[in-house]
Every structure is written in structure tokens, then in C-alpha cells.
Design a protein around this motif. Structure first.
Motif, mmCIF file in Angstrom:
data_model
loop_
_atom_site.group_PDB
_atom_site.id
_atom_site.type_symbol
_atom_site.label_atom_id
_atom_site.label_comp_id
_atom_site.label_asym_id
_atom_site.label_seq_id
_atom_site.Cartn_x
_atom_site.Cartn_y
_atom_site.Cartn_z
ATOM 1 N N TYR A 113 0.848 -1.194 0.000
ATOM 2 C CA TYR A 113 0.000 0.000 0.000
ATOM 3 C C TYR A 113 0.879 1.238 0.000
ATOM 4 O O TYR A 113 1.914 1.281 0.675
ATOM 5 C CB TYR A 113 -0.901 0.000 1.239
ATOM 6 C CG TYR A 113 -1.550 1.334 1.549
ATOM 7 C CD1 TYR A 113 -2.549 1.855 0.725
ATOM 8 C CD2 TYR A 113 -1.167 2.078 2.659
ATOM 9 C CE1 TYR A 113 -3.140 3.079 1.005
ATOM 10 C CE2 TYR A 113 -1.761 3.292 2.960
ATOM 11 C CZ TYR A 113 -2.749 3.790 2.128
ATOM 12 O OH TYR A 113 -3.330 5.001 2.405
ATOM 13 N N GLY A 114 0.488 2.213 -0.773
ATOM 14 C CA GLY A 114 1.216 3.467 -0.799
ATOM 15 C C GLY A 114 0.508 4.452 -1.700
ATOM 16 O O GLY A 114 -0.477 4.121 -2.377
ATOM 17 N N LEU A 115 1.011 5.664 -1.718
ATOM 18 C CA LEU A 115 0.440 6.722 -2.536
ATOM 19 C C LEU A 115 1.577 7.430 -3.267
ATOM 20 O O LEU A 115 2.750 7.268 -2.919
ATOM 21 C CB LEU A 115 -0.332 7.729 -1.683
ATOM 22 C CG LEU A 115 -1.501 7.201 -0.854
ATOM 23 C CD1 LEU A 115 -1.028 6.796 0.534
ATOM 24 C CD2 LEU A 115 -2.591 8.278 -0.724
ATOM 25 N N ASP B 249 -10.782 9.225 13.424
ATOM 26 C CA ASP B 249 -11.891 8.942 12.503
ATOM 27 C C ASP B 249 -11.598 7.755 11.589
ATOM 28 O O ASP B 249 -12.335 7.483 10.645
ATOM 29 C CB ASP B 249 -12.215 10.182 11.660
ATOM 30 C CG ASP B 249 -11.049 10.630 10.791
ATOM 31 O OD1 ASP B 249 -9.957 10.029 10.900
ATOM 32 O OD2 ASP B 249 -11.220 11.588 10.009
ATOM 33 N N GLY B 250 -10.495 7.033 11.861
ATOM 34 C CA GLY B 250 -10.166 5.845 11.080
ATOM 35 C C GLY B 250 -9.252 6.088 9.897
ATOM 36 O O GLY B 250 -8.862 5.142 9.205
ATOM 37 N N GLU B 251 -8.862 7.355 9.678
ATOM 38 C CA GLU B 251 -8.012 7.659 8.525
ATOM 39 C C GLU B 251 -6.560 7.279 8.797
ATOM 40 O O GLU B 251 -6.045 7.449 9.895
ATOM 41 C CB GLU B 251 -8.094 9.152 8.180
ATOM 42 C CG GLU B 251 -7.321 9.526 6.924
ATOM 43 C CD GLU B 251 -7.491 10.987 6.529
ATOM 44 O OE1 GLU B 251 -7.014 11.365 5.447
ATOM 45 O OE2 GLU B 251 -8.090 11.750 7.314
ATOM 46 N N ILE B 252 -5.890 6.775 7.776
ATOM 47 C CA ILE B 252 -4.468 6.439 7.860
ATOM 48 C C ILE B 252 -3.664 7.722 7.675
ATOM 49 O O ILE B 252 -3.836 8.426 6.670
ATOM 50 C CB ILE B 252 -4.075 5.419 6.776
ATOM 51 C CG1 ILE B 252 -4.913 4.151 6.891
ATOM 52 C CG2 ILE B 252 -2.590 5.081 6.860
ATOM 53 C CD1 ILE B 252 -4.847 3.257 5.667
ATOM 54 N N ILE B 253 -2.782 8.014 8.641
ATOM 55 C CA ILE B 253 -1.917 9.191 8.531
ATOM 56 C C ILE B 253 -0.467 8.750 8.753
ATOM 57 O O ILE B 253 -0.208 7.721 9.383
ATOM 58 C CB ILE B 253 -2.319 10.310 9.515
ATOM 59 C CG1 ILE B 253 -2.215 9.839 10.964
ATOM 60 C CG2 ILE B 253 -3.748 10.792 9.215
ATOM 61 C CD1 ILE B 253 -2.529 10.938 11.984
ATOM 62 N N GLU C 271 -4.349 21.216 3.369
ATOM 63 C CA GLU C 271 -5.433 20.267 3.631
ATOM 64 C C GLU C 271 -4.897 18.853 3.861
ATOM 65 O O GLU C 271 -5.472 18.078 4.625
ATOM 66 C CB GLU C 271 -6.403 20.250 2.443
ATOM 67 C CG GLU C 271 -7.213 21.536 2.300
ATOM 68 C CD GLU C 271 -8.080 21.524 1.053
ATOM 69 O OE1 GLU C 271 -8.018 20.515 0.299
ATOM 70 O OE2 GLU C 271 -8.804 22.500 0.808
ATOM 71 N N ALA C 272 -3.767 18.524 3.199
ATOM 72 C CA ALA C 272 -3.252 17.158 3.255
ATOM 73 C C ALA C 272 -2.271 16.932 4.397
ATOM 74 O O ALA C 272 -2.234 15.844 4.979
ATOM 75 C CB ALA C 272 -2.577 16.798 1.927
ATOM 76 N N ILE C 273 -1.450 17.931 4.713
ATOM 77 C CA ILE C 273 -0.444 17.786 5.763
ATOM 78 C C ILE C 273 -0.835 18.668 6.947
ATOM 79 O O ILE C 273 -0.790 19.898 6.873
ATOM 80 C CB ILE C 273 0.963 18.166 5.254
ATOM 81 C CG1 ILE C 273 1.330 17.300 4.040
ATOM 82 C CG2 ILE C 273 1.999 17.988 6.361
ATOM 83 C CD1 ILE C 273 2.660 17.654 3.406
ATOM 84 N N THR D 141 -3.867 10.486 4.370
ATOM 85 C CA THR D 141 -3.935 9.738 3.113
ATOM 86 C C THR D 141 -5.303 9.766 2.446
ATOM 87 O O THR D 141 -5.413 9.546 1.241
ATOM 88 C CB THR D 141 -3.552 8.271 3.354
ATOM 89 O OG1 THR D 141 -4.544 7.667 4.212
ATOM 90 C CG2 THR D 141 -2.176 8.150 3.993
ATOM 91 N N GLY D 142 -6.354 9.982 3.238
ATOM 92 C CA GLY D 142 -7.709 9.887 2.693
ATOM 93 C C GLY D 142 -8.244 8.471 2.697
ATOM 94 O O GLY D 142 -9.400 8.228 2.349
#
Length: 599
Positions: A378-380, A414-418, A437-439, A446-447
Motif C-alpha cells: 500500500y502506498g500513494l 476517525d479511522g483515517e491512515i496518517i 489540507e493534506a499535511i 492519506t484519505g
């Protein structure tokens, strides 16, 4: 760090491996694989790099690369990197609007394109690109305009580079020495399932840390032969395939067309391949379809061997004790049946690396039973691809593995991967608002929604922005449900819908081969040229399939109604991203009438 730049990595490995084969490819119209050694590729990289510089390209400037995955992609990418410039990859099937946006946003003066098809996408908009000086066509079939000053061929650039090398024999290596770890290596524009693509700048340091760390989990070596098919414009194939493969000294075998994959897997001594789950699903479906054509006793014997192999691998993965008799039975099943199936798929293959979407653990265990390890990761783009991966010696199907050591990964409230880490980008290109918004407080959001199991392996639950909130207030990740229902042989593609509604519904693309076979066996007529919804028998069969594969889902997660589509969702139709992810917003708008009828 062992290397200061990607250019230094490439030069060092080329000097080490020398006359060893680096790339293999089909040269049309021949059907035999052509080969190039490390030294031959290095010489071409040097000439293209010096030629670009002679044409006026500068270190640290952005240079576009618009081409299908091919051996020339590697040459052009490293030619750009070795002169200290920054590669801006574009998907070969990008729309004119996307190409226009990236060309302007990245201030591109030079763009390398594969052939006339990609050339035309730029040529039609030359008037919009005042900065554009040259479009360099890689493949010249004699159909490239020779009377336009902005259009030249890669052969032209190579000839210019040859002259430069004679005048300045040390210039290429001097350019490489001047590159610093924090210089930009690439700006990758995320394909995204919504909105305009955002540019993700990645440094040489980012890429080296990400790619070379892969050895920690998936050690390879120069004995491996890699089949390269996924888009090199995407971070997955570029980092985990091309850059890591360069470090490991693998042989790259390029498949430019999906139709070539089965032949190459079977006949080209392929030992590993990067794939998206869709490719594995198609291979699995093809095998099962071939088995279904066998006489009943043969079919039952083969299926029994597969089922036993799958259960055997599940036991091993879950660390359950395996008896001597079970080991013996698996060895017999493998030598008599499972090895033959593998021989028909890919006799030398040992590893599939996969990511980008959920993969059914059943399919993963099927390949494990054959002796092919499927490693999910997994990655972005923003994390320079691999954030987590399954280690080769501690693989856990159904998860995307454990975080790499250079990353800190946690689950937000909230369950988001950071995450935080050395391979993380520093912010979007020319987009401070998106960066903010992202950092947040140093953590990249990650969203994606996820959870860690008791062993520290990450599971992806779904996309935060894709969450469906039912009228009853339940938060539901549609990908989780789609993943379950895609286990049905009858379902080729599915999009679950139902935001703000009382129940869930779905758009379903049936698998044509499976449907036709089922229809023939049951004396049923199914016509894909007509409204599939009118086929009562097919509707009833799909209802049974949905019920069968929903047993592990909560009641509010079950699909109550569905509409059938008579065609696959595709990239060309705009329904899928170049990495085969569904563009949900686009699909929802395109099939709004069908979806409305479901509620």
C-alpha cells in the motif's frame, strides 16, 4: 545514503553489470524479443541526455515524458535525470485537457512523446503553449512532420548527443556529480478519481529511500526477470519496478499490450511482475473457465486439488499446525495437478507484487497454492509509493503488510491512515491550499481508512471521501462490499451506491464468459445487445450470488437492488483512472438515471 542521486545509482549499476542484458522487448513487426545490455542502454541514455542539453534544456527544469510503458521510457527517464532535470510523466492515454493542464502547470519547454498519436494531442494545442520549444518523438515511422521547427525525433536528439560527446567527453558524468539528494527527480501528477490532477514533487532522496528500502521486505537479485506492463507514469511501477529493479540488476521484459502478457508469462522465463488486482482476477477467471470445460471427473479432481491447496496455504498463513499427512497430500496435489496449472500460466514465476485496490484473499491463496507468492502493499504518490508491504518471508494475505522503517503510520480517531517519514513529499506543486489540507501538524492524511490487526499488519477499509452515509446514519465503505461481491465469478465489475438512501444498491457488469457458459448449460438465452435487466433468469442468478457472498456483511451492508451494465467500465470511456480505479463521481453522473430507478 549509498547514492547521492538516481543518476548515480544508474551509472554505478551500468558499470557493474556491463554486458548483462538489461531490457527485452518486441520490435515490431518482429515477434522475437530483442535485447539491450546495460552498456548499450547507458550509451543511449548518455546521448539523449547530452542531446537534450545541447538543445537548451537546463538542470532542474521540468521535462515531460508522454509514452506507453516501453524500453524507451527507461532510456528517456534516465536521460532526463542524468542531466539533473526533473521528469514529469504523463499517461499515454491522458485526455488533451489533462495534457494541457500539466504542460502549462509544470511550465514544460520539452516533451518527449512515443509516437504520432501522442504528438497530435500536443500539436493540436501548440498555440496554448508559448513556453513549449520542442516535442521529441521517440518512434518515427516516417509519419512525423519534418517541416515544423518544434517537432524533432529522438534519433535527431541522439545524433546531436553524439556530437556533444565528442566535444565534451566528460560532460555526462560531470552533470551526474552535480546532482544533489534534495534536487527534484520527478513531479508525478496524481491520476485521481475526482478533480484536476495535483503535482507531487519527489526528490532523488525521496525516491532512493523508498525504492532501495524495498529490499528489506522483498529481496530480489539479478537472477530475476521482471515483466513490466503497468504504466511507468504511475508511482508503483516506476519506484517498485523500474528504480528498485535497476538497483537489483533485474532484466526488464516489456509488454506494451495486455494481449502479450499471457505469452510472455509462459514463454519468457518471467520470475516476477507488478500487477493490479484486476490482472490477477482475470488470470484466475481464465483458469477456472478452462477447468470448467473439462469432463466432470477431471473437473472435480482439479477443483479438489485447488481447494485443498488453498486451505493448506490458509493454515500456514494463520500459523496453524500442519500434519505430516497434510504436507504429503499437498505435495501430491502440487506434483500431479497444481504444478501443471502453474506451467500453463507462468512456469518460472515466483512473485506477484500488487497494490492499488483490494485483492480477494481467496485469489491470493489460489496463487500461493500454485507456488506463486502474491505480496500486497500500500502506498500513494505522496509517499513515493510503498508505505507498507507484506514481507516475502512473512506474507499475510488479506492485508497490505507492515509499515516500512522510514515511516511512522497510525490511525486517526476517525479511522483515517496518517503518516510521517523520510520518503514523504513536502507539498503539492504550486498548490499551497491542497498542501495545507493534506499535511496537518506534520502528518500526511492519506484519505484512506484502515486498521491494524493484532500482528501489526494494515488492512484498508476504504476511501474516506467514498464513504456512504445511509438514511439510518450508518457509515459504509463501498469498496469493502465490492471486494466481497467481486469474489463471485458472475461479477466482473461492481459499483455500490446508496449515499443518503435507506438501503444500498449497485451497478454490476456481469462477466460475459461466465454468463454465456451458465446460460448454455441451463438452456437460457442472454443477449448483451439488449436490456440485461429483462433477463429474469440472470437477475435471479445474480441475486443468489450476492446473497452467497454477503454472508459476512452486516445487514445494512447488503445490496438490495442492482442494475446491469452491458459493457465494461474502461479508461477510454472516462469511468476508470489509468490505474483502473473507478471514478465514482463520473460513474454516478453518467448513470444517474439508472441509479435513480434503484431507489
Amino acid at each position: 545514503m549509498k547514492y547521492k542521486s538516481l543518476a548515480e545509482l544508474f551509472l554505478t549499476k551500468a558499470q557493474r553489470f556491463g554486458e548483462k542484458v538489461l531490457v527485452r522487448y518486441f520490435k515490431r513487426p518482429q515477434r522475437e524479443l530483442q535485447e539491450l545490455t546495460w552498456i548499450e542502454v547507458l550509451e543511449k541514455v548518455e546521448k539523449v541526455s547530452l542531446g537534450l542539453e545541447r538543445l537548451g534544456a537546463k538542470p532542474k527544469e521540468n521535462i515531460g515524458l508522454l509514452a506507453i510503458t516501453c524500453h524507451d521510457w527507461l532510456v528517456c527517464d534516465f536521460a532526463i535525470l542524468c542531466m539533473g532535470a526533473c521528469t514529469v510523466p504523463l499517461y499515454h492515454n491522458s485526455s488533451e485537457e489533462t495534457i494541457e493542464h500539466i504542460t502549462i502547470h509544470a511550465s514544460l519547454r520539452y516533451v518527449l512523446v512515443r509516437n504520432k498519436i501522442q504528438l497530435q494531442k500536443l500539436r493540436a494545442n501548440f498555440h496554448k503553449f508559448p513556453l513549449l520549444e520542442y516535442v521529441i518523438v521517440i518512434e518515427d515511422k516516417g509519419d512525423i512532420p519534418r517541416n515544423e521547427p518544434k517537432i524533432i525525433t529522438l534519433d535527431d536528439v541522439i545524433r546531436i548527443g553524439e556530437q556533444e560527446k565528442k566535444k565534451h567527453p566528460d560532460k555526462f558524468r560531470e552533470n551526474i556529480k552535480a546532482i544533489q539528494p534534495d534536487d527534484l527527480a520527478t513531479i508525478i501528477y496524481t491520476s485521481g478519481t475526482t478533480g484536476i490532477p495535483k503535482g507531487v514533487p519527489l526528490t532523488h532522496k525521496n525516491v532512493l529511500i523508498a525504492a532501495l528500502s524495498f529490499f528489506e521486505y522483498v529481496p530480489l537479485g539479478e537472477q530475476h526477470v521482471q515483466l513490466t506492463f503497468l504504466p511507468l507514469a504511475h508511482v508503483f511501477e516506476r519506484i517498485c519496478g523500474q528504480i528498485y529493479g535497476i538497483d537489483q540488476g533485474v532484466i526488464f521484459t516489456y509488454s506494451e499490450q495486455a494481449e502479450q502478457i499471457p505469452y510472455l508469462l509462459k514463454n519468457a522465463d518471467i520470475t516476477m511482475m507488478l500487477v493490479v488486482p484486476r490482472i490477477l482476477e482475470k488470470i484466475y477467471a481464465k483458469v477456472m473457465n478452462e477447468i470448467s470445460k473439462q469432463p466432470e471427473m477431471v473437473r472435480k479432481t482439479i477443483r479438489a486439488a485447488i481447494d485443498f491447496g488453498v486451505e493448506f496455504q490458509k493454515k500456514r498463513a494463520n500459523k496453524k499446525p500442519v500434519t505430516f499427512l497434510e504436507n504429503l497430500a499437498y505435495s501430491v496435489a502440487k506434483s500431479t495437478i497444481l504444478n501443471k496449472i502453474k506451467q500453463n500460466i507462468a512456469p518460472k514465476l515466483s512473485i506477484f507484487l500488487t497494490g492499488g485496490a483490494p485483492l480477494s484473499s481467496e485469489i491470493s491463496f489460489f496463487f500461493e497454492a500454485l507456488g506463486i507468492t502474491v505480496l500486497e502493499g500500500y502506498g500513494l504518490t505522496e509517499t513515493t509509493a510503498p508505505l507498507t508491504a507484506n514481507p516475502l518471508l512473512a506474507n499475510k494475505p488479506g492485508t497490505v503488510g507492515i509499515p516500512f522503517g522510514h515511516f511512522k503510520v497510525k490511525i486517526a480517531d476517525d479511522g483515517e491512515i496518517i503518516c510521517q517519514g523520510a520518503a514523504l513529499f513536502q507539498g503539492y506543486y504550486k498548490d499551497e491550499e491542497a498542501t495545507r489540507e493534506a499535511i496537518i501538524d506534520g502528518w500526511f492524511h492519506t484519505g484512506d481508512l484502515g486498521e491494524f490487526d493484532q500482528d501489526g499488519y494494515l488492512k484498508i477499509v476504504g476511501r474516506k471521501k467514498d464513504l456512504l452515509i445511509t438514511a439510518g446514519g450508518k457509515n459504509i465503505a463501498p469498496s469493502h462490499i465490492e471486494h466481497k461481491l467481486m469474489q463471485s465469478d458472475f461479477i466482473s465489475q461492481i459499483v455500490v451506491v446508496g449515499d443518503r438512501e435507506r438501503y444500498l444498491a449497485a451497478l454490476i457488469v456481469p462477466d460475459r464468459d461466465v454468463v454465456f457458459k451458465w446460460a448454455k448449460e441451463n438452456n437460457i438465452t442472454v443477449d448483451f445487445t439488449k436490456q440485461l435487466q429483462d433477463s429474469n433468469e440472470l437477475i435471479k442468478q445474480l441475486e443468489k450470488e450476492i446473497y452467497k457472498f454477503s454472508v459476512e456483511l452486516a445487514g445494512y451492508e447488503s445490496v438490495k437492488k442492482f442494475a446491469l451494465l452491458d459493457h465494461e467500465l474502461t479508461i477510454d470511456s472516462g469511468e476508470l483512472t489509468p490505474t483502473l480505479k473507478v471514478k465514482r463521481k463520473f460513474v454516478m453522473e453518467k448513470y444517474a438515471d439508472k441509479i435513480k430507478e434503484l431507489f
